[in-house]
Write a protein that holds these residues in place. Structure first.
Motif, PDB file in Angstrom:
ATOM      1  N   VAL A 153       0.860  -1.089   0.225  1.00  0.00           N
ATOM      2  CA  VAL A 153      -0.088  -0.020   0.046  1.00  0.00           C
ATOM      3  C   VAL A 153       0.210   1.455  -0.090  1.00  0.00           C
ATOM      4  CG1 VAL A 153      -1.945   1.214   1.285  1.00  0.00           C
ATOM      5  CG2 VAL A 153      -2.003  -1.251   1.375  1.00  0.00           C
ATOM      6  N   ASP A 154       0.029   2.366  -1.225  1.00  0.00           N
ATOM      7  CA  ASP A 154       1.352   3.122  -1.012  1.00  0.00           C
ATOM      8  C   ASP A 154       0.241   4.857  -0.363  1.00  0.00           C
ATOM      9  OD1 ASP A 154       2.811   5.829  -1.695  1.00  0.00           O
ATOM     10  OD2 ASP A 154       2.681   5.295  -3.899  1.00  0.00           O
ATOM     11  N   ILE A 155       0.762   5.275   0.584  1.00  0.00           N
ATOM     12  CA  ILE A 155      -0.281   6.079   1.400  1.00  0.00           C
ATOM     13  C   ILE A 155       0.285   7.437   0.655  1.00  0.00           C
ATOM     14  CG2 ILE A 155      -0.793   7.620   2.990  1.00  0.00           C
ATOM     15  CD1 ILE A 155      -0.244   4.545   4.777  1.00  0.00           C
ATOM     16  N   GLY A 156      -0.664   8.622   0.531  1.00  0.00           N
ATOM     17  CA  GLY A 156      -0.396   9.383  -0.567  1.00  0.00           C
ATOM     18  C   GLY A 156       0.071   9.217  -1.869  1.00  0.00           C
ATOM     19  N   CYS A 157       0.093   9.129  -2.653  1.00  0.00           N
ATOM     20  CA  CYS A 157       0.684   8.016  -3.567  1.00  0.00           C
ATOM     21  C   CYS A 157       0.531   8.718  -5.037  1.00  0.00           C
ATOM     22  CB  CYS A 157      -0.355   7.400  -4.636  1.00  0.00           C
ATOM     23  SG  CYS A 157      -2.570   7.390  -4.857  1.00  0.00           S
ATOM     24  N   GLY A 158      -0.459  10.236  -4.778  1.00  0.00           N
ATOM     25  CA  GLY A 158       0.320  10.990  -5.421  1.00  0.00           C
ATOM     26  C   GLY A 158      -0.230  10.678  -7.181  1.00  0.00           C
ATOM     27  N   VAL A 159       0.230  10.835  -7.842  1.00  0.00           N
ATOM     28  CA  VAL A 159       0.000  10.156  -9.417  1.00  0.00           C
ATOM     29  C   VAL A 159       0.703   9.155  -9.403  1.00  0.00           C
ATOM     30  CG1 VAL A 159      -0.256  12.620 -10.287  1.00  0.00           C
ATOM     31  CG2 VAL A 159       2.184  10.956 -10.965  1.00  0.00           C
ATOM     32  N   GLY A 160       0.807   7.884  -8.427  1.00  0.00           N
ATOM     33  CA  GLY A 160       1.482   6.969  -8.480  1.00  0.00           C
ATOM     34  C   GLY A 160       2.462   6.426  -8.780  1.00  0.00           C
ATOM     35  N   ARG A 161       3.215   7.008  -9.287  1.00  0.00           N
ATOM     36  CA  ARG A 161       5.139   6.569  -9.187  1.00  0.00           C
ATOM     37  C   ARG A 161       5.272   5.904  -8.396  1.00  0.00           C
ATOM     38  NH1 ARG A 161       9.085  11.566  -8.142  1.00  0.00           N
ATOM     39  NH2 ARG A 161       8.170  12.232  -5.713  1.00  0.00           N
ATOM     40  N   PHE A 162       4.886   5.886  -7.113  1.00  0.00           N
ATOM     41  CA  PHE A 162       5.743   4.849  -6.097  1.00  0.00           C
ATOM     42  C   PHE A 162       4.647   3.669  -6.565  1.00  0.00           C
ATOM     43  CE2 PHE A 162       9.024   8.052  -4.628  1.00  0.00           C
ATOM     44  CZ  PHE A 162       9.541   7.331  -4.163  1.00  0.00           C
ATOM     45  N   THR A 163       3.624   3.783  -6.612  1.00  0.00           N
ATOM     46  CA  THR A 163       2.342   2.581  -6.544  1.00  0.00           C
ATOM     47  C   THR A 163       2.934   1.688  -7.880  1.00  0.00           C
ATOM     48  OG1 THR A 163       0.763   4.077  -6.079  1.00  0.00           O
ATOM     49  CG2 THR A 163       0.110   2.046  -6.634  1.00  0.00           C
ATOM     50  N   GLN A 164       3.261   2.296  -9.108  1.00  0.00           N
ATOM     51  CA  GLN A 164       3.615   1.239 -10.047  1.00  0.00           C
ATOM     52  C   GLN A 164       5.087   0.879  -9.689  1.00  0.00           C
ATOM     53  OE1 GLN A 164       4.013   3.484 -13.489  1.00  0.00           O
ATOM     54  NE2 GLN A 164       2.515   4.598 -13.198  1.00  0.00           N
ATOM     55  N   ALA A 165       5.786   1.380  -9.076  1.00  0.00           N
ATOM     56  CA  ALA A 165       7.080   0.616  -8.716  1.00  0.00           C
ATOM     57  C   ALA A 165       7.521  -0.404  -7.575  1.00  0.00           C
ATOM     58  CB  ALA A 165       8.111   1.693  -7.961  1.00  0.00           C
ATOM     59  N   LEU A 166       5.992   0.084  -6.748  1.00  0.00           N
ATOM     60  CA  LEU A 166       5.493  -1.122  -5.934  1.00  0.00           C
ATOM     61  C   LEU A 166       4.690  -2.316  -6.789  1.00  0.00           C
ATOM     62  CD1 LEU A 166       4.298   1.090  -2.926  1.00  0.00           C
ATOM     63  CD2 LEU A 166       6.417  -0.660  -2.929  1.00  0.00           C
ATOM     64  N   GLY A 167       4.488  -1.790  -7.944  1.00  0.00           N
ATOM     65  CA  GLY A 167       3.525  -3.085  -8.586  1.00  0.00           C
ATOM     66  C   GLY A 167       4.007  -4.186  -9.311  1.00  0.00           C
ATOM     67  N   ARG A 168       5.301  -3.591  -9.451  1.00  0.00           N
ATOM     68  CA  ARG A 168       6.917  -4.252 -10.427  1.00  0.00           C
ATOM     69  C   ARG A 168       6.692  -5.633  -9.468  1.00  0.00           C
ATOM     70  NH1 ARG A 168       6.313  -0.107 -13.112  1.00  0.00           N
ATOM     71  NH2 ARG A 168       7.785   1.403 -12.923  1.00  0.00           N
ATOM     72  N   ARG A 169       6.822  -4.965  -8.159  1.00  0.00           N
ATOM     73  CA  ARG A 169       7.855  -5.848  -7.078  1.00  0.00           C
ATOM     74  C   ARG A 169       6.399  -6.712  -6.166  1.00  0.00           C
ATOM     75  NH1 ARG A 169      10.251  -1.680  -8.371  1.00  0.00           N
ATOM     76  NH2 ARG A 169      12.939  -1.816  -8.344  1.00  0.00           N
ATOM     77  N   PHE A 170       5.461  -6.424  -6.024  1.00  0.00           N
ATOM     78  CA  PHE A 170       4.109  -7.000  -5.670  1.00  0.00           C
ATOM     79  C   PHE A 170       3.119  -8.018  -6.371  1.00  0.00           C
ATOM     80  CE2 PHE A 170       6.704  -4.692  -2.001  1.00  0.00           C
ATOM     81  CZ  PHE A 170       6.373  -5.425  -0.744  1.00  0.00           C
ATOM     82  N   GLY A 171       2.461  -8.822  -5.577  1.00  0.00           N
ATOM     83  CA  GLY A 171       1.274  -9.092  -5.983  1.00  0.00           C
ATOM     84  C   GLY A 171       0.388  -8.340  -6.943  1.00  0.00           C
ATOM     85  N   GLU A 172       0.313  -7.004  -5.785  1.00  0.00           N
ATOM     86  CA  GLU A 172      -0.725  -6.261  -5.933  1.00  0.00           C
ATOM     87  C   GLU A 172      -0.541  -4.725  -4.856  1.00  0.00           C
ATOM     88  OE1 GLU A 172      -5.656  -5.355  -4.850  1.00  0.00           O
ATOM     89  OE2 GLU A 172      -4.092  -6.484  -4.027  1.00  0.00           O
ATOM     90  N   ALA A 173      -0.744  -3.473  -5.713  1.00  0.00           N
ATOM     91  CA  ALA A 173      -0.064  -2.245  -4.940  1.00  0.00           C
ATOM     92  C   ALA A 173      -1.611  -1.519  -4.805  1.00  0.00           C
ATOM     93  CB  ALA A 173       0.851  -1.269  -6.224  1.00  0.00           C
TER      94      ALA A 173
ATOM     95  N   ILE B 192      -5.967  10.708  -7.549  1.00  0.00           N
ATOM     96  CA  ILE B 192      -5.982   9.630  -8.438  1.00  0.00           C
ATOM     97  C   ILE B 192      -6.368   9.599  -9.556  1.00  0.00           C
ATOM     98  CG2 ILE B 192      -8.174   7.492  -8.052  1.00  0.00           C
ATOM     99  CD1 ILE B 192      -6.203   7.799  -6.022  1.00  0.00           C
ATOM    100  N   ALA B 193      -7.165  10.425 -10.159  1.00  0.00           N
ATOM    101  CA  ALA B 193      -7.340  10.385 -11.585  1.00  0.00           C
ATOM    102  C   ALA B 193      -6.271  10.026 -12.323  1.00  0.00           C
ATOM    103  CB  ALA B 193      -8.352  11.476 -11.770  1.00  0.00           C
ATOM    104  N   GLN B 194      -4.974  11.140 -12.196  1.00  0.00           N
ATOM    105  CA  GLN B 194      -4.319  11.399 -13.040  1.00  0.00           C
ATOM    106  C   GLN B 194      -3.325  10.063 -12.793  1.00  0.00           C
ATOM    107  OE1 GLN B 194      -2.923  13.920 -14.669  1.00  0.00           O
ATOM    108  NE2 GLN B 194      -4.212  15.135 -14.222  1.00  0.00           N
ATOM    109  N   ALA B 195      -3.355   9.127 -11.445  1.00  0.00           N
ATOM    110  CA  ALA B 195      -2.990   8.092 -11.356  1.00  0.00           C
ATOM    111  C   ALA B 195      -3.166   7.061 -12.022  1.00  0.00           C
ATOM    112  CB  ALA B 195      -3.051   7.441  -9.338  1.00  0.00           C
TER     113      ALA B 195
END
Length: 166
Positions: free
Chosen positions: A70-90, A100-103
């Motif tokens: 889980v990425d708290i305060g994800c903004g446009v999702g740059r770390f969420t995307q990076a976490l998604g490459r390392r975890f089954g779900e991000a 969130i719309a931009q992410a």
């Protein structure tokens, strides 16, 4: 601070971040290094993930496949995307509907990503549902200490007993 006061603070925070996101969401997430190149912006998120997240995962022996980050305060999702490459779900969570719309728009081909708007106080995740919680340059923007304390309690609530927060 009472719940209604926290809610008011949260609404102000939501309005402020929605306003920023309407102007230029990338600039307000990465003021110093934003050069209007979205590819470079997300590459910087990946680089920072390699520097900041990967060593911690290795040290703690966390294998991300089949697990949830889980990425708290994800903004446009740059770390969420990076976490998604390392975890089954991000899961990226942000108080700003606009962020969130931009992410979502920036990550259309990553099926293991979910982006959720929060109320800014609670985390819209079930208890014991996350293996790893990440937040980068977010808590210092929270306008009240009680909001920070509440958010940290929420992190503890959503982490599985074997989970980690960073």
């Amino acid at each position: 601070m009472k719940g209604s006061q926290l809610s008011g603070v949260s609404e102000e925070m939501k309005a402020a971040w929605n306003n920023r996101a309407q102007k230029d969401p990338y600039h307000y997430v990465e003021t110093q290094f934003w050069n209007h190149d979205q590819t470079a912006f997300f590459a910087l998120g990946e680089e920072r993930a390699r520097i900041l997240i990967v060593p911690v995962l290795k040290t703690l022996g966390i294998e991300g496949s089949g697990k949830t980050a889980v990425d708290i305060g994800c903004g446009v999702g740059r770390f969420t995307q990076a976490l998604g490459r390392r975890f089954g779900e991000a899961i990226g969570i942000d108080v700003s509907d606009e962020m969130i719309a931009q992410a979502k728009a920036a990550a259309p081909n990553l099926a293991n990503l979910t982006f959720i708007v929060s109320d800014g106080v609670s985390l819209p995740q079930p208890s014991d549902s996350a293996d790893f919680v990440w937040s980068y340059e977010v808590f210092q923007h929270m306008p009240a200490r009680e909001l920070i304390r509440t958010k940290l309690r929420e992190v503890g609530r959503i982490l599985r007993p074997s989970g980690y927060g960073l």
